[in-house]
Scaffold this active site. Structure first.
Site, PDB file in Angstrom:
ATOM      1  N   ARG A 161       5.668 -12.761   9.334  1.00 15.72           N
ATOM      2  CA  ARG A 161       6.343 -11.062   9.032  1.00 15.72           C
ATOM      3  C   ARG A 161       7.502 -11.803   9.401  1.00 15.72           C
ATOM      4  NH1 ARG A 161       2.205  -7.803   8.522  1.00 15.72           N
ATOM      5  NH2 ARG A 161       3.955  -5.806   8.674  1.00 15.72           N
TER       6      ARG A 161
ATOM      7  N   GLU B 268       0.546  -1.015  -0.092  1.00 17.20           N
ATOM      8  CA  GLU B 268      -0.395   0.587  -0.329  1.00 17.20           C
ATOM      9  C   GLU B 268       0.589   0.701   0.480  1.00 17.20           C
ATOM     10  OE1 GLU B 268      -2.763   0.646   3.201  1.00 17.20           O
ATOM     11  OE2 GLU B 268      -3.452   2.679   2.124  1.00 17.20           O
TER      12      GLU B 268
ATOM     13  N   LYS C 205       4.856   0.402   8.873  1.00 15.24           N
ATOM     14  CA  LYS C 205       4.629   1.228   8.312  1.00 15.24           C
ATOM     15  C   LYS C 205       4.063   2.468   9.344  1.00 15.24           C
ATOM     16  CE  LYS C 205       3.412  -0.169   4.795  1.00 15.24           C
ATOM     17  NZ  LYS C 205       2.705   0.086   3.385  1.00 15.24           N
TER      18      LYS C 205
END
Ligand code: ATP
Ligand code: MG
Length: 560
Positions: free
Chosen positions: A265, A38, A275
């Protein structure tokens, strides 16, 4: 890329095994993957894991990988992030097949939504956000059907079109998939798939005032692109039933049927891989920018002097599993050290200079000594290093009341100057405040090149820079940004920031063969570590960043 990237080739993992089996069975003819960031921030080391996996398997199985921008939250996304992400993926050494935006598919997604409505699989809900939340239930309690759930298909179609036409305000209605409010999986309790947002989008401008949600967009974008293996992180495991539900419901109209597989992850000790949190560090001024060299963003690591090869090697070393774990920072640091040790040219630089006057070296005289650019690799050649009567050495390399085992300089002791001569310290000259102003030494003219004529041995070799020829520089000495192993797990990660993560040495001295700008690779400043010119470095004002120390001194210092 160097051959280190091919390390990824043979690193087997459960995803590679699965893909190999799919090909074997004839289920997959050509592997298509995607990396779907994103554009709401800069990529970080966690994303590198996903990039290496997605691009790596596509390459190794003869398929391809798309870089897709998952841009369904217009408020948080921007072209700045889009450009930064492209640059980072390229820098890591990967080539995408195509580079679409999910927003390129908004027309098709709208049609897919219409198809769901027509099938009776989606409805317009006019409850407020609070009401929707209240009827959603919890992990323990089931949800409840709302009053608009049984709207007619025609009414739903009309209202959804009116939503698109801008007839309603933000939040007035949403489109929901009609699945099961009693499902044990909250994601399946009639998830919202479209919402009204009257905002400008970085890619589609003002064309749309309704935006699809992630879960609806993602699987369908995969299908539109013919993705075969949609690889995502474990937190999406609970979303897989929804991913499948949407694709199954639209099976007749989608061009391909991708499958989602989850992996763990990357969590790295002493760092943040979110982020949102990284953004907070920037916005609140704890670091200078997204590419601050202390940030484990790809751009920060580039500025710090990481090589793309070391990052790819690291990702290959840590592997891909289904189990969450924290990786030690030393693994990343050592991947970098090994790469730079092999490839970095050697230079001499003095970070905290102490002047040495060699009193028996003739005033006004100078000469060149020859230094190897790489001790193990003669292909790197040599360079000429100016030597003269006044030089700088590291303050740490002198000690007044030195213990016996101090093999550096002290009054009466002799050391070797790297590539040059033996010197012996005769006297310490002090300032009024008692600090050391300079050292007076003598040199042995017979020891040129670092060997004495009489076979006399010295234990210590120190680095130096000729004072008259030295280039002044500022050097940023970086340490880990956080003092605790899992700052992301702390309620207040800001308090875990290491106050000494940056120490600036304003008066460093470089030998003239150090290029002050645009280094492609860090240098090894002998005995000190790896250093690279900062992006703001110039010929007039050289600035270097310490990429990495030569050894891991952190573990030792922090266990004491
Ligand atoms: P963040 O929380 O940092 O915003 P994200 O997952 O929301 O991370 P995206 O831009 O959606 O960020 O991520 C793009 C891809 O990168 C996704 O497929 C995601 O799963 C993957 N990814 C993100 N963080 C990690 C990580 N720490 N380890 C492995 N893959 C990751
Ligand atoms: Mg995300």
């Amino acid at each position: 890329m160097s051959d280190s990237s091919s390390a990824d080739h043979d690193a087997s993992n459960f995803i590679r095994d699965m893909i190999a089996a799919d090909i074997e069975k004839g289920k997959t003819s050509r592997v298509v993957t995607r990396f779907p960031p994103e554009p709401n921030g800069y990529l970080h080391i966690g994303h590198a894991k996903s990039i290496c996996l997605n691009f790596g398997v596509a390459r190794d199985f003869g398929g391809y990988c798309n870089l897709r921008f998952d841009d369904t939250n217009p408020e948080k996304e921007s072209v700045e992030y889009v450009n930064a992400i492209r640059r980072d993926v390229e820098w890591l050494g990967f080539e995408w097949h195509s580079n679409p935006f999910a927003s390129d598919y908004f027309d098709q997604l709208f049609d897919f939504a219409l198809a769901l409505i027509k099938q009776g699989d989606a409805y317009v809900d006019s409850q407020s956000a609070d009401e929707i939340r209240a009827t959603r239930g919890t992990l323990k309690d089931p949800g409840a059907n709302g009053p608009y759930r049984n709207r007619s298909v025609d009414e739903n179609l009309q209202m959804f079109k009116d939503m698109k036409a801008g007839k309603y305000t933000d939040g007035e209605h949403v489109l929901r998939a009609k699945i099961d409010m009693l499902s044990g999986n909250i994601n399946m309790r009639d998830p919202i798939i479209y919402r009204i947002r009257h905002v400008n989008h970085h890619n589609t401008g003002d064309k749309w005032c309704i935006y699809p949600l992630y879960d609806f967009t993602h699987g369908l974008s995969d299908a539109i692109e013919g993705v075969t293996h949609s690889l995502c992180t474990l937190e999406f495991e609970d979303h897989r039933p929804l991913y499948d539900w949407i694709l199954d419901k639209l099976a007749d109209v989608i061009p391909a049927r991708p499958e989602q597989t989850e992996f763990a992850r990357l969590q790295l000790e002493y760092s943040l891989t979110s982020k949102r949190k990284l953004n907070q560090l920037v916005v609140d001024g704890h670091v200078d920018s997204w590419d601050d060299p202390r940030m484990l963003t790809i751009s920060g690591m580039r500025r710090r002097g990481f090589t793309p090869e070391s990052i790819v090697t690291f990702c290959s070393m840590i592997g891909v599993t289904k189990k969450d774990s924290h990786i030690e920072m030393g693994v990343l640091e050592n991947a970098l050290r090994e790469d730079l040790n092999r490839r970095a040219e050697r230079r001499m630089a003095v970070i905290n200079p102490l002047k040495v006057v060699i009193e028996n070296y003739p005033e006004g005289q100078e000469e060149m000594v020859t230094g190897a650019n790489h001790p193990q690799n003669p292909d790197y050649g040599t360079r000429e290093i100016p030597f003269s009567r006044e030089i700088y050495i590291e303050q740490d390399d002198f000690m007044e009341d030195a213990p016996k085992k101090f093999f550096r300089l002290s009054v009466g002791r002799e050391v070797r100057l790297r590539f040059a001569y033996y010197i012996t310290c005769k006297k310490v000259i002090k300032n009024e405040d008692g600090s050391i102003e300079r050292l007076i030494c003598t040199y042995d003219p017979e020891s040129r090149g670092g060997k004495s004529a009489d076979g006399r041995k010295v234990k210590g070799t120190i680095h130096w820079v000729s004072a008259r020829h030295a280039v002044d520089a500022r050097v940023n000495l970086y340490e880990r940004l956080f003092n605790t192993t899992n700052p992301g797990g702390e309620t207040d990660f800001v308090s875990a920031i290491n106050p000494e993560s940056l120490i600036v040495a304003e008066k460093a001295k470089l030998e003239p063969a150090v290029n002050p700008v645009d280094n492609k690779l860090a240098y090894q400043f002998e005995r000190l570590g790896y250093f690279i010119s900062d992006s703001e470095s110039s010929e007039e004002q050289p600035v270097f960043n310490r990429t990495m120390t030569l050894r891991d001194s952190w573990a030792k210092a922090n266990k004491a």
